[in-house]
Design an enzyme around this catalytic site. Structure first.
Site, PDB file in Angstrom:
ATOM      1  N   SER B 438      63.869  87.248  43.895  1.00 22.13           N
ATOM      2  CA  SER B 438      63.872  85.744  43.403  1.00 22.13           C
ATOM      3  C   SER B 438      62.609  85.397  42.959  1.00 22.13           C
ATOM      4  CB  SER B 438      64.047  84.807  44.819  1.00 22.13           C
ATOM      5  OG  SER B 438      63.139  85.236  45.850  1.00 22.13           O
ATOM      6  N   HIS B 459      70.323  87.997  40.469  1.00 24.83           N
ATOM      7  CA  HIS B 459      69.750  87.138  41.713  1.00 24.83           C
ATOM      8  C   HIS B 459      70.867  86.375  42.386  1.00 24.83           C
ATOM      9  CE1 HIS B 459      67.187  83.634  43.061  1.00 24.83           C
ATOM     10  NE2 HIS B 459      67.230  84.226  43.976  1.00 24.83           N
ATOM     11  N   GLU B 471      71.948  84.540  39.045  1.00 23.31           N
ATOM     12  CA  GLU B 471      71.100  84.434  37.730  1.00 23.31           C
ATOM     13  C   GLU B 471      71.076  86.168  37.209  1.00 23.31           C
ATOM     14  OE1 GLU B 471      67.776  82.741  39.333  1.00 23.31           O
ATOM     15  OE2 GLU B 471      67.848  81.184  37.859  1.00 23.31           O
ATOM     16  N   ASN B 509      64.623  78.566  40.656  1.00 21.67           N
ATOM     17  CA  ASN B 509      63.588  78.545  41.544  1.00 21.67           C
ATOM     18  C   ASN B 509      62.569  77.851  40.856  1.00 21.67           C
ATOM     19  OD1 ASN B 509      64.826  79.064  43.803  1.00 21.67           O
ATOM     20  ND2 ASN B 509      64.187  81.300  43.609  1.00 21.67           N
TER      21      ASN B 509
END
Lengths: 429, 728
Positions: B438, B459, B471, B509
């Protein structure tokens, strides 16, 4: 020129006592895990496999032709045919020898074979009177008919037939397997003490094999449903603290007054599965695969059902004759220990000129089996005997041990309920 | 007698007094009720009304798998005036009224998707027959686009099947299959798709007799008085509506007007004559069609349709077929990812360091199936078969013929590098290696790996079974073939993949952490977490930032924040209170033995951690920060505009290809409210100039980290928007 039968790899689940860790698991699940693992680790293209053959004695009704169910659950192609074989305690090896015969006949080149058994799942059955009662109830349409059927009900109808007891009882001679062991104890004068001592040995060898990691080499750890959190890694039968004292406390199970056979010196009911990838030697070379060994020869022999325990010597004689070998060629022996009495009876028979003369018409004994090469990693008394699977396990464990010892030729043999024996001659690669 | 097909694809054949109409819209994949189509249909009805000697009309679709998929969404998107919207609806009403008024019975044969206007048309037929084709899907999904059914669905459906069942269909927007539709009474028969022709003829014969017709009506509503008594009288309607309203408010928090409006319309109009009810429906439809919420939801619909078609990369031929996969690491993510592969029926090899760890992976997968079993999505037989796709190992046996391996081990660069290097030795050189990292940069992870063109980031989000986003992060050397294969695989897993260029935090994120950090900054300055959470949930976020921090794990968030602060510098506010909480006070959030974080999570209610004020007070003292007030408007803007500012930077750097990708990623990744259309759609609503001004204000008041980025300045100068026109 006959094709050599190459065994590429074999793997089994841990062997667990019936009613224990695997009690809620069905035989097809056990088989599917093993076949899935075999396919994954061998990395073979499933499309190349010709057929899957599984040994199974219990033949559960929820998975008719359990071999086919196993094949599909293991993700094998729908086009792969599969069938189930049943030669009682020889089912696991029957799968292998059937595949061998098909390879020799040119029916196919690559087979998955093995055996699976869930003795925990062997059912209690309704007897014929109860079954008839149900059938009549379903057939009756009107209320008065139904009442008529119900009025004929007797509580005695409810008495269940214990499937496993029925299965272990020979229908021709009427003896449950344990009683056949008692017969052999009498024929060969095998005392209770001798049987218990044999049992302690079996446990000791098995415990040592677990401790040293030798058995782990043939076992696939199983995350256990339904939570899958606990992982069963080892056989749970062997006790490293098994003792004459502990065994001495048990009462004879099959003959309460004069018997010598107890649950301690018999093999326990067990759940497990095993499978092997086998193919013609030509195919193995073509695919660049190194086998762990070869099936050199085999034989099945019949004898009186009541003395079925002597199946090993009868079938070994036949197998050796066919292959032009003698006992002196054998460097390692796996002889299934259904009962200590039965195992000891075989050892005495192998060592007896008189036995050889009387039953095989030859002057000399078949050939004594050195205890140092017999069931070196423990036998069924400690490990268990999942009836449909054992034959396959004996082959796998023999081949792996031959490698460890740098030896060449091994014998895997078992007695078969109903009065047969099976013997397989194995060669390390 | 057969007539040539009309310009819009209606073909009529009249044999033996039966008019058989087949609708196959020309040059379109699906049948939809555009205005030209409706007008043509109207003409057809008028023609049939004037034809002598007709006993029956049967309406079918010529497109396999589709009956009529609905009205034309483009037409609805173009509505800018509620009066025009109401007129569109009323026009449809009149045409369908004429259908109802035909002097002979009409049967709609529904084989395939029958949604929205398509179902409303079928409801205007005398009878409906559905097939048991798995593609048969019958429903009124208008609320998902921010509107209510406008062709009579709010009127005809409740009158046909009763208010409670109609509400359940309309308020959820969820379609049902043929069998369920038959059970509900929406259709009068469900027939095997392969024998549809024979069954229709049988039904047609059946309804010729009065007894047959009566039987059908009885089946629809066997006890009319009882239905009136329990469902349709005014009091019952009120009670049902109240309960439904409460449930809706709980689910949507009042942010979505369409289902509430649908409920109100049905409640008010069920007792009215049909014509009056239709007028109410038309008016309310028009009002809703012009709301920004509806426009936003329609644009999101187009965005997700476009994403479905997006292949991720341009390659020759088809993407690589994935037959066998491996997963490294059987932890929470690894177990979830393994579950996802087994659900897609792909043989999965799950590896971890020891068998206890492998068992936990099996457990994670089995737990997810257990949840699905409770929801009746799978039965035990199906679950057993899916679990059998898993095989476990503690070494690399079985890795020699895998098409892709997903690495989901501990988030540590050195450990990952070591394990990936070891993995590369045991898999073929063209096996795709995908990392679920991540925070770690993909190109750096790939360093030293043989054949880096097959390495990529994949991800997943936690929990894997509920978060639809993946992702897909190519590194510098990742080949287009690898990207296309992973995009295709993600879709096969039921996920929505979005290709994101590698940068610390990737996309979700990178935008989420500054938002969460800003919330913690607010706490550091003395604002109560409850207030911050209140403001953000009021905005429409599914949970407030502090609740989210407790969910995600305070230590996880802190680790991520540190990585991002190191990568992006001053602007990524490093709220050191987070570090203080997880390291000094062992407050980890929901997980961890005590379930303590910003809130206490024992039991059902969420209560503010009573230790928190003291901890914050101490922190403030140690860092010499004095508390200050912050208005709700400031709270909202500090959190959201931080995200917007960073999002604009992402667009600028080409982290995502398209504003729509960014918006969909934020909706799927953090639950950004769909009714607002997405983060950048919201930004367009505010306007670049407003954002720019506001950010400067916030920078003055609270710190330089708020300074607007270069592109925002450009956009203000040039009066640009992120979305220049509605995406089609």
């Amino acid at each position: 020129m006959k094709e050599r039968i190459a065994i590429i790899d074999g793997i089994r689940t841990p062997m667990c006592k019936a009613g224990g860790v695997f009690k809620d698991i069905q035989a097809d699940q056990l088989g599917a895990w093993i076949v899935t693992e075999l396919i994954a680790r061998s990395e073979i293209d499933p499309a190349l496999i010709d057929e899957l053959i599984m040994g199974n004695v219990g033949n559960p009704t929820h998975a008719m032709n359990i071999a086919r169910v196993i094949a599909l659950k293991a993700g094998l192609p729908q086009g792969l045919p599969a069938f189930t074989v049943h030669r009682n305690c020889g089912s696991g090896n029957e799968a292998l020898t059937t595949a061998a015969a098909k390879i020799q006949a040119g029916d196919g080149d690559i087979y998955i074979v093995g055996g699976t058994e869930s003795m925990s799942s062997m059912p209690l059955l309704y007897g014929p009177r109860m079954t008839e009662f149900f059938a009549n109830l379903v057939k009756s349409k009107t209320l008065s008919q139904k009442l008529g059927v119900i009025s004929k009900f007797r509580p005695s109808f409810l008495k269940p037939v214990i499937g496993i007891v029925q299965g272990l009882t020979d229908p021709v001679c009427g003896l449950i397997m344990g009683k056949t062991a008692e017969l052999l104890a009498r024929e060969f004068h095998i005392t209770r003490e001798e049987q218990d001592r044999y049992a302690v040995e079996s446990h000791k060898k098995a415990a040592a094999a677990i401790e040293s990691g030798r058995l782990a080499e043939e076992i696939l750890p199983i995350p256990v449903p339904s939570c899958y959190k606990a992982v069963q890694e080892a056989d749970d039968g062997p006790r490293d603290n098994q003792s004459m004292d502990a065994l001495g406390k048990l009462r004879p199970y099959f003959d309460r007054h004069n018997g010598t056979v107890t649950v301690g010196n018999s093999c326990p009911l067990t759940d497990a599965a095993a499978a092997m990838l086998v193919m013609s030697e030509t195919k193995a070379k073509e695919l660049g695969l190194t086998p762990i060994g070869f099936l050199r020869g085999y034989a099945y022999a019949g004898l009186e059902p009541q003395r079925m325990g002597l199946g090993p010597i009868y079938s070994t004689v036949k197998a050796l004759d066919r292959s032009g070998m003698t006992m002196s060629d054998i460097e390692l022996v796996e002889l299934n220990e259904a009962f200590a009495a039965q195992a000891i009876a075989n050892l005495r028979a192998f060592d007896s000129d008189e036995f050889a003369a009387r039953y095989f018409g030859r002057h000399h004994k078949v050939g004594a089996i050195d205890p140092a090469i017999l069931n070196v990693n423990g036998g069924a008394i400690a490990l268990g005997h999942p009836v449909g699977m054992t034959g396959a396990r004996l082959v796998i464990t023999t081949l792996k041990e031959l490698h460890r010892r740098n030896c060449n030729v091994g014998l895997a043999t078992m007695c078969i309920g109903g009065g047969q024996g099976g013997a397989l001659l194995l060669e390390a690669a | 007698m057969e007539m040539p097909a009309t310009p819009n694809g209606f073909r009529i054949k009249i044999t033996d007094k039966v008019a058989d109409i087949v609708f196959d819209l020309n040059d379109e994949k699906v049948n939809k009720l555009t205005t030209p189509v409706m007008e043509e249909f109207d003409g057809l009805i008028k023609q049939l009304a004037g034809t002598d000697d007709l006993e029956l009309m049967v309406l079918r679709s010529g497109k396999p798998g589709i009956f009529i998929a609905g009205a034309d969404i483009a037409e609805i998107a173009d509505i800018t005036d509620p009066v025009a919207g109401a007129a569109l609806a009323s026009k449809g009403h009149r045409i369908l009224d004429r259908l109802v008024a035909l002097p002979f019975p009409t049967i709609a044969v529904i084989d395939g998707a029958c949604l929205g206007g398509g179902l409303e048309l079928a409801l205007a037929c005398t009878y409906r027959i559905a097939t048991d084709n798995p593609k048969t899907s019958i429903g009124l999904p208008e609320v998902n686009l921010g509107i209510i059914p406008g062709f009579g669905g709010t009127q005809r459906l409740p009158r046909l099947i009763g208010m409670p069942k109609a509400l359940s269909m309309i308020l959820s927007g969820k379609p049902v299959n043929g069998r369920k539709a038959f059970k509900l009474g929406v259709v009068d028969a469900v027939v095997p798709a392969e024998f549809a022709t024979e069954k229709i003829a049988e039904f047609a014969g059946y309804i010729k007799s009065a007894a047959g017709r009566k039987a059908v009506l009885v089946r629809r509503n066997s006890r009319p008085f009882r239905r009136w008594l329990t469902q349709d009288n005014a009091l019952a309607r009120l009670v049902t509506a109240n309960i439904a309203c409460r449930n809706l408010m709980k689910k949507t928090k009042g942010c979505y007007p369409a289902p509430l409006k649908a409920l109100e319309v049905i409640r008010r109009t069920l007792g009215m004559p049909l014509a009056a009810g239709l007028a109410v429906e038309a008016r309310e439809f028009g009002e809703l069609a012009v709301t920004p919420i509806s426009k936003n939801l329609i644009n999101l619909f187009y965005g997700s349709e476009a994403l479905k078609k997006d292949k991720g990369a341009v390659i020759d031929g088809k993407p690589r077929q994935i037959n066998r996969v491996g997963v490294l690491g059987a932890g929470v993510m690894g177990g979830g990812i393994a579950w996802n592969f087994t659900k897609a029926d792909i043989p999965t090899r799950l590896k971890d360091l020891n068998w206890e760890a492998v068992g936990k992976g099996y457990e994670a997968a089995a737990n997810i199936y257990g949840q699905l079993k409770k929801l009746r999505k799978y039965n035990q037989r199906e679950i057993d078969i899916k679990m059998h796709h898993l095989s476990g190992t503690t070494d690399f046996s079985g890795f020699g013929n895998l098409d892709i391996v997903v690495e989901a081990i501990v988030e540590d660069l050195d450990i990952k590098r070591k394990v990936l290097a070891e993995l590369a030795e045991h898999v073929p050189e063209d096996t795709i290696i995908a990392s679920n990292t991540s925070t770690l940069p993909i190109t750096e992870l790939a360093e030293g790996l043989p054949h880096p063109e097959r390495f990529i980031g994949m991800h997943f989000f936690n929990p894997v079974n509920r978060m639809p986003l993946v992702e897909v992060i190519p590194g510098k050397e990742t080949s287009p073939e690898t990207i296309a294969a992973v995009v295709a695989l993600s879709k096969r897993l039921g996920k929505t993949p979005i290709v994101v260029q590698s940068c610390p935090g990737f996309l979700v994120n990178r935008l989420l952490l500054p938002y969460l950090s800003e919330a913690v900054m607010l706490l550091q300055e003395g604002v109560s977490p409850k207030d911050v959470d209140r403001v953000l949930t009021g905005f429409g976020m599914p949970m407030g930032p502090f609740t989210l921090l407790d969910e995600v794990g305070i230590d996880v968030a802190h680790k991520c924040a540190v990585v991002l602060a190191a990568a992006y510098g001053e602007r990524m506010a490093n709220a050191t209170l987070l570090e203080c909480m997880c390291e000094d006070h062992h407050l980890l959030g929901k997980k961890g033995g005590n379930g303590k974080g910003f809130y206490l999570h024992q039991g059902k209610k969420q209560v503010l951690n009573p230790d928190l004020p003291a901890i914050v007070g101490d922190w403030r003292e140690a860092n010499n920060i004095s508390p200050r007030q912050c208005s709700d408007a400031d709270i909202l803007d500090r959190c959201l505009l931080t995200m917007v500012n960073e999002a604009v930077r992402c667009l600028d750097e080409g982290i995502v290809a398209d504003p729509v990708h960014l918006d969909m990623a934020m909706i799927m990744g953090i639950g950004f409210p769909p009714f607002r259309g997405g983060l950048l759609r919201y930004a367009d609503e505010l306007g670049a100039e407003h954002i720019w001004t506001r950010l400067y204000e916030l920078a003055e008041k609270y710190g330089d980290r708020f300074k607007p980025c270069e592109r925002l300045q450009q956009m203000t100068r040039n009066q640009r928007e992120f979305y220049n026109e509605t995406v089609r």
